[in-house]
Design a protein around this motif. Structure first.
Motif, PDB file in Angstrom:
ATOM      1  N   MET A  99       0.858  -1.182   0.000  1.00  0.00           N
ATOM      2  CA  MET A  99       0.000   0.000   0.000  1.00  0.00           C
ATOM      3  C   MET A  99       0.900   1.239   0.000  1.00  0.00           C
ATOM      4  N   ASN A 100       0.490   2.247  -0.687  1.00  0.00           N
ATOM      5  CA  ASN A 100       1.232   3.492  -0.824  1.00  0.00           C
ATOM      6  C   ASN A 100       1.457   4.152   0.535  1.00  0.00           C
ATOM      7  N   THR A 101       2.694   4.607   0.793  1.00  0.00           N
ATOM      8  CA  THR A 101       3.010   5.205   2.092  1.00  0.00           C
ATOM      9  C   THR A 101       2.244   6.506   2.337  1.00  0.00           C
ATOM     10  N   LYS A 102       1.936   7.246   1.273  1.00  0.00           N
ATOM     11  CA  LYS A 102       1.157   8.478   1.457  1.00  0.00           C
ATOM     12  C   LYS A 102      -0.276   8.164   1.862  1.00  0.00           C
ATOM     13  N   VAL A 103      -0.829   7.087   1.310  1.00  0.00           N
ATOM     14  CA  VAL A 103      -2.184   6.665   1.672  1.00  0.00           C
ATOM     15  C   VAL A 103      -2.196   6.209   3.126  1.00  0.00           C
TER      16      VAL A 103
ATOM     17  N   LEU B  46      -0.125   7.082   5.525  1.00  0.00           N
ATOM     18  CA  LEU B  46       0.048   8.272   6.367  1.00  0.00           C
ATOM     19  C   LEU B  46      -1.265   9.043   6.486  1.00  0.00           C
ATOM     20  N   THR B  47      -1.947   9.225   5.373  1.00  0.00           N
ATOM     21  CA  THR B  47      -3.226   9.947   5.380  1.00  0.00           C
ATOM     22  C   THR B  47      -4.258   9.232   6.238  1.00  0.00           C
ATOM     23  N   LEU B  48      -4.367   7.919   6.067  1.00  0.00           N
ATOM     24  CA  LEU B  48      -5.333   7.145   6.856  1.00  0.00           C
ATOM     25  C   LEU B  48      -4.983   7.168   8.340  1.00  0.00           C
ATOM     26  N   ARG B  49      -3.696   7.054   8.665  1.00  0.00           N
ATOM     27  CA  ARG B  49      -3.263   7.063  10.059  1.00  0.00           C
ATOM     28  C   ARG B  49      -3.576   8.394  10.728  1.00  0.00           C
ATOM     29  N   VAL B  50      -3.282   9.491  10.050  1.00  0.00           N
ATOM     30  CA  VAL B  50      -3.561  10.812  10.609  1.00  0.00           C
ATOM     31  C   VAL B  50      -5.069  11.064  10.684  1.00  0.00           C
TER      32      VAL B  50
ATOM     33  N   GLY C 234      -5.391   7.987  19.357  1.00  0.00           N
ATOM     34  CA  GLY C 234      -5.301   9.039  18.351  1.00  0.00           C
ATOM     35  C   GLY C 234      -3.972   9.764  18.403  1.00  0.00           C
ATOM     36  N   LEU C 235      -3.517  10.082  19.608  1.00  0.00           N
ATOM     37  CA  LEU C 235      -2.219  10.750  19.754  1.00  0.00           C
ATOM     38  C   LEU C 235      -1.077   9.856  19.280  1.00  0.00           C
ATOM     39  N   LEU C 236      -1.116   8.580  19.640  1.00  0.00           N
ATOM     40  CA  LEU C 236      -0.080   7.656  19.183  1.00  0.00           C
ATOM     41  C   LEU C 236      -0.052   7.565  17.659  1.00  0.00           C
ATOM     42  N   LEU C 237      -1.218   7.532  17.046  1.00  0.00           N
ATOM     43  CA  LEU C 237      -1.273   7.447  15.580  1.00  0.00           C
ATOM     44  C   LEU C 237      -0.740   8.710  14.925  1.00  0.00           C
TER      45      LEU C 237
ATOM     46  N   ALA D 215      -8.784  -1.530  10.140  1.00  0.00           N
ATOM     47  CA  ALA D 215      -8.434  -2.798   9.500  1.00  0.00           C
ATOM     48  C   ALA D 215      -7.371  -2.607   8.411  1.00  0.00           C
ATOM     49  N   LEU D 216      -7.504  -1.563   7.611  1.00  0.00           N
ATOM     50  CA  LEU D 216      -6.510  -1.294   6.568  1.00  0.00           C
ATOM     51  C   LEU D 216      -5.141  -0.981   7.156  1.00  0.00           C
ATOM     52  N   LEU D 217      -5.125  -0.232   8.244  1.00  0.00           N
ATOM     53  CA  LEU D 217      -3.849   0.088   8.886  1.00  0.00           C
ATOM     54  C   LEU D 217      -3.237  -1.145   9.549  1.00  0.00           C
TER      55      LEU D 217
END
Length: 123
Positions: free
Chosen positions: A1-5, A7-11, A63-66, A109-111
């Motif tokens: 999976m793309n690292t930008k995707v 990162l976006t999902l995590r944030v 949330g803070l950890l992510l 689940a995706l993360l």
């Protein structure tokens, strides 16, 4: 999976958890209207006990950890039972409003899938 995707999902998940977790303490968002009155009764019972505040605290910490990119696999593992319970609550008591819960569950689940190497030893 793309690292930008990722990162976006995590944030995005981190921000959602901080906002909705904080709301369990500060109550800055308008009250949610449940389609089923039984869902409101159950939710009010949770709100009247320690349960909702505990879940809110866990959501804020996860949330803070992510967002800070610290202990992400641990944060996702802690969030998994909460996201499952969000789905179960809505599936059984409030199916018309299941959309946001599915969104949180799918991002979690995706993360987890994106960090699967960290979870292989558990399975």
């Amino acid at each position: 999976m793309n690292t930008k995707v990722i990162l976006t999902l995590r944030v995005l998940l981190g921000l959602l958890l901080i906002v909705f977790g904080s709301n369990k303490f500060i109550e800055f968002l308008p009250d949610f209207e449940f389609a089923n009155p039984e869902a409101g009764v159950f939710f009010d019972a949770l709100a009247g006990s320690y349960v909702l505040k505990t879940v809110g605290l866990i959501e804020v910490l996860v949330g803070l950890l992510l967002i800070l990119n610290k202990a992400v696999p641990f944060a996702l593992l802690i969030m998994a039972p909460i996201s499952v319970n969000i789905i179960l609550f809505h599936a059984t008591l409030d199916p018309l409003n299941i959309g946001p819960g599915v969104f949180v569950f799918l991002i979690n689940a995706l993360l987890i899938y994106a960090n699967w190497n960290s979870f292989k030893s558990l399975f």
